[in-house]
Design a protein around this motif. Structure first.
Motif, PDB file in Angstrom:
ATOM      1  N   PRO A  64      36.081  30.139  33.260  1.00  0.00           N
ATOM      2  CA  PRO A  64      35.457  31.457  33.124  1.00  0.00           C
ATOM      3  C   PRO A  64      35.899  32.151  31.836  1.00  0.00           C
ATOM      4  CG  PRO A  64      37.335  31.597  34.584  1.00  0.00           C
ATOM      5  CD  PRO A  64      37.183  30.138  34.230  1.00  0.00           C
ATOM      6  N   GLU A  65      35.123  33.139  31.452  1.00  0.00           N
ATOM      7  CA  GLU A  65      35.545  34.050  30.385  1.00  0.00           C
ATOM      8  C   GLU A  65      36.377  35.145  31.042  1.00  0.00           C
ATOM      9  OE1 GLU A  65      33.559  37.017  27.009  1.00  0.00           O
ATOM     10  OE2 GLU A  65      32.299  35.739  28.279  1.00  0.00           O
ATOM     11  N   VAL A  66      37.517  35.484  30.440  1.00  0.00           N
ATOM     12  CA  VAL A  66      38.480  36.377  31.092  1.00  0.00           C
ATOM     13  C   VAL A  66      38.782  37.577  30.204  1.00  0.00           C
ATOM     14  CG1 VAL A  66      40.768  36.565  32.158  1.00  0.00           C
ATOM     15  CG2 VAL A  66      39.527  34.385  32.235  1.00  0.00           C
ATOM     16  N   GLU A  67      38.825  38.749  30.814  1.00  0.00           N
ATOM     17  CA  GLU A  67      39.237  39.985  30.144  1.00  0.00           C
ATOM     18  C   GLU A  67      40.481  40.507  30.857  1.00  0.00           C
ATOM     19  OE1 GLU A  67      36.640  43.745  29.115  1.00  0.00           O
ATOM     20  OE2 GLU A  67      37.348  43.877  31.200  1.00  0.00           O
ATOM     21  N   HIS A  68      41.553  40.755  30.102  1.00  0.00           N
ATOM     22  CA  HIS A  68      42.784  41.321  30.646  1.00  0.00           C
ATOM     23  C   HIS A  68      43.046  42.685  30.012  1.00  0.00           C
ATOM     24  CE1 HIS A  68      44.874  37.365  32.095  1.00  0.00           C
ATOM     25  NE2 HIS A  68      44.079  37.873  32.994  1.00  0.00           N
ATOM     26  N   MET A  69      43.375  43.673  30.815  1.00  0.00           N
ATOM     27  CA  MET A  69      43.833  44.963  30.315  1.00  0.00           C
ATOM     28  C   MET A  69      45.141  45.298  31.020  1.00  0.00           C
ATOM     29  SD  MET A  69      41.922  48.679  30.158  1.00  0.00           S
ATOM     30  CE  MET A  69      41.885  48.890  31.940  1.00  0.00           C
ATOM     31  N   ILE A  70      46.192  45.561  30.258  1.00  0.00           N
ATOM     32  CA  ILE A  70      47.531  45.778  30.810  1.00  0.00           C
ATOM     33  C   ILE A  70      47.978  47.194  30.467  1.00  0.00           C
ATOM     34  CG2 ILE A  70      49.914  44.970  30.825  1.00  0.00           C
ATOM     35  CD1 ILE A  70      48.647  42.299  29.643  1.00  0.00           C
ATOM     36  N   GLU A  71      48.521  47.896  31.458  1.00  0.00           N
ATOM     37  CA  GLU A  71      48.980  49.255  31.223  1.00  0.00           C
ATOM     38  C   GLU A  71      50.105  49.604  32.187  1.00  0.00           C
ATOM     39  OE1 GLU A  71      45.635  51.879  32.000  1.00  0.00           O
ATOM     40  OE2 GLU A  71      44.872  50.450  33.469  1.00  0.00           O
ATOM     41  N   ALA A  72      50.904  50.598  31.775  1.00  0.00           N
ATOM     42  CA  ALA A  72      51.921  51.158  32.661  1.00  0.00           C
ATOM     43  C   ALA A  72      51.250  52.202  33.535  1.00  0.00           C
ATOM     44  CB  ALA A  72      53.041  51.790  31.845  1.00  0.00           C
ATOM     45  N   ALA A  73      51.567  52.199  34.823  1.00  0.00           N
ATOM     46  CA  ALA A  73      50.894  53.127  35.736  1.00  0.00           C
ATOM     47  C   ALA A  73      51.744  53.316  36.986  1.00  0.00           C
ATOM     48  CB  ALA A  73      49.517  52.592  36.120  1.00  0.00           C
ATOM     49  N   LEU A  74      51.497  54.404  37.693  1.00  0.00           N
ATOM     50  CA  LEU A  74      52.098  54.587  39.011  1.00  0.00           C
ATOM     51  C   LEU A  74      51.275  53.800  40.027  1.00  0.00           C
ATOM     52  CD1 LEU A  74      52.930  58.397  38.890  1.00  0.00           C
ATOM     53  CD2 LEU A  74      54.451  56.451  38.440  1.00  0.00           C
TER      54      LEU A  74
ATOM     55  N   THR B 204      36.389  38.614  35.173  1.00  0.00           N
ATOM     56  CA  THR B 204      35.970  37.291  34.715  1.00  0.00           C
ATOM     57  C   THR B 204      34.451  37.158  34.801  1.00  0.00           C
ATOM     58  OG1 THR B 204      36.197  36.257  36.904  1.00  0.00           O
ATOM     59  CG2 THR B 204      38.141  36.249  35.489  1.00  0.00           C
ATOM     60  N   TRP B 205      33.920  36.364  33.870  1.00  0.00           N
ATOM     61  CA  TRP B 205      32.479  36.096  33.797  1.00  0.00           C
ATOM     62  C   TRP B 205      32.231  34.586  33.841  1.00  0.00           C
ATOM     63  CZ3 TRP B 205      34.927  39.745  30.939  1.00  0.00           C
ATOM     64  CH2 TRP B 205      34.350  41.022  30.815  1.00  0.00           C
ATOM     65  N   VAL B 206      31.083  34.229  34.354  1.00  0.00           N
ATOM     66  CA  VAL B 206      30.589  32.855  34.263  1.00  0.00           C
ATOM     67  C   VAL B 206      29.103  32.925  33.929  1.00  0.00           C
ATOM     68  CG1 VAL B 206      30.080  30.747  35.531  1.00  0.00           C
ATOM     69  CG2 VAL B 206      32.284  31.857  35.840  1.00  0.00           C
ATOM     70  N   ARG B 207      28.745  32.291  32.824  1.00  0.00           N
ATOM     71  CA  ARG B 207      27.354  32.271  32.368  1.00  0.00           C
ATOM     72  C   ARG B 207      26.728  33.665  32.323  1.00  0.00           C
ATOM     73  NH1 ARG B 207      28.205  28.009  35.654  1.00  0.00           N
ATOM     74  NH2 ARG B 207      27.369  29.109  37.462  1.00  0.00           N
ATOM     75  N   GLY B 208      27.527  34.628  31.845  1.00  0.00           N
ATOM     76  CA  GLY B 208      27.032  35.986  31.664  1.00  0.00           C
ATOM     77  C   GLY B 208      27.084  36.859  32.898  1.00  0.00           C
ATOM     78  N   HIS B 209      27.504  36.317  34.034  1.00  0.00           N
ATOM     79  CA  HIS B 209      27.586  37.092  35.276  1.00  0.00           C
ATOM     80  C   HIS B 209      29.049  37.396  35.601  1.00  0.00           C
ATOM     81  CE1 HIS B 209      23.345  36.453  36.162  1.00  0.00           C
ATOM     82  NE2 HIS B 209      23.508  35.167  35.856  1.00  0.00           N
ATOM     83  N   VAL B 210      29.337  38.643  35.975  1.00  0.00           N
ATOM     84  CA  VAL B 210      30.706  38.998  36.365  1.00  0.00           C
ATOM     85  C   VAL B 210      30.996  38.398  37.734  1.00  0.00           C
ATOM     86  CG1 VAL B 210      32.308  40.871  36.850  1.00  0.00           C
ATOM     87  CG2 VAL B 210      30.615  41.125  35.024  1.00  0.00           C
ATOM     88  N   VAL B 211      32.079  37.644  37.815  1.00  0.00           N
ATOM     89  CA  VAL B 211      32.475  36.993  39.071  1.00  0.00           C
ATOM     90  C   VAL B 211      33.374  37.890  39.892  1.00  0.00           C
ATOM     91  CG1 VAL B 211      33.659  35.009  40.091  1.00  0.00           C
ATOM     92  CG2 VAL B 211      32.318  34.727  38.003  1.00  0.00           C
TER      93      VAL B 211
END
Length: 249
Positions: A177-187, A211-218
């Motif tokens: 899959p295509e993967v997007e990660h966003m990391i942050e400090a949070a409560l 994550t996406w597969v063939r343009g669709h969010v999984v």
């Protein structure tokens, strides 16, 4: 926990004995080990044998040695590669520890405006929703709040996530899959704090993964980790002209 085999070389027997004392909690983080002379007497071996066992445990990150002071049990905050799509169960196993989990919620739901935007679906579209808490040696390590596109994973609600994590199951369906990660400090929020057994005011690391597969969010997953129990990091070779992060900061 590993058993110590008498057929192993003596230094390895000592190494595993010391490791087991650490993993069992007999020697907690920050504990100062007995001196090398004390270990020589305990195991009735040469200094070289003890030294090799300690050196290898230090190289493994299990111990830390302070010149002129002594040897200590290293901090064991969990660590994960930022760029990897890796089940938390694999991370825990790689540290020689035991993974378990508790499924808190597994249901069908509908997309509100925020989720509809995340999945590129209309408001009210059908989604699957799960909340799973992952444990390392019975200590809560990760709160996983996940939404899944049923068009990609139609049998998601039928799975037993106590034996196979959601990440493992979804990765088996689509391995690249295509993967997007966003990391942050949070409560953590009240719900996550209660399930992680931490105060609501304790800082956490929050990783949002889509994550996406063939343009669709999984899937869209919110992964919350107590800041004192977890860390994220990676190691890579910089491309020509790429400024190392520590210099850029």
């Amino acid at each position: 926990m590993k058993t110590v085999s008498a057929s192993q070389p003596r230094y390895r027997q000592i190494k595993e004995t010391l490791r087991n004392r650490i993993l069992s909690g007999e020697w907690p983080e920050g504990f100062q080990l007995p001196s090398e002379n004390q270990l020589l007497k305990e195991f009735s071996v040469s200094r070289m044998t003890v030294h090799r066992a300690l050196r290898e445990l230090t190289d493994d990150g299990v111990l830390t040695r302070v010149q002129g002071v002594g040897t200590f049990v290293a901090e064991r905050a969990a660590s994960a590669e930022i760029l990897e799509l890796r089940p938390v169960s694999d991370e825990i196993a790689a540290r020689g520890n035991r993974h378990s989990c508790q499924v808190e919620l597994l249901e069908e739901a509908t997309a509100d405006a925020r989720l509809a935007r995340s999945f590129n679906l209309p408001v009210g579209a059908r989604l699957f929703h799960s909340i799973v808490v992952h444990y390392e040696n019975e200590v809560p390590l990760q709160y996983e709040d996940r939404w899944v596109n049923p068009n990609i994973a139609p049998r998601y609600l039928e799975q037993d996530f106590r034996t196979k994590t959601p990440t493992e199951y979804l990765t088996e369906l689509e391995r690249t899959p295509e993967v997007e990660h966003m990391i942050e400090a949070a409560l953590p929020g009240a719900g996550a704090a209660a399930l992680l057994n931490i105060p609501e005011g304790e800082p956490c690391l929050r990783l949002t993964r889509r994550t996406w597969v063939r343009g669709h969010v999984v899937t869209l997953a919110l992964l919350v980790h107590p800041g004192t129990r977890y860390r994220l990091g990676t190691r890579f070779t910089a491309r020509p002209g790429q400024v190392p992060l520590d210099i850029a900061l």
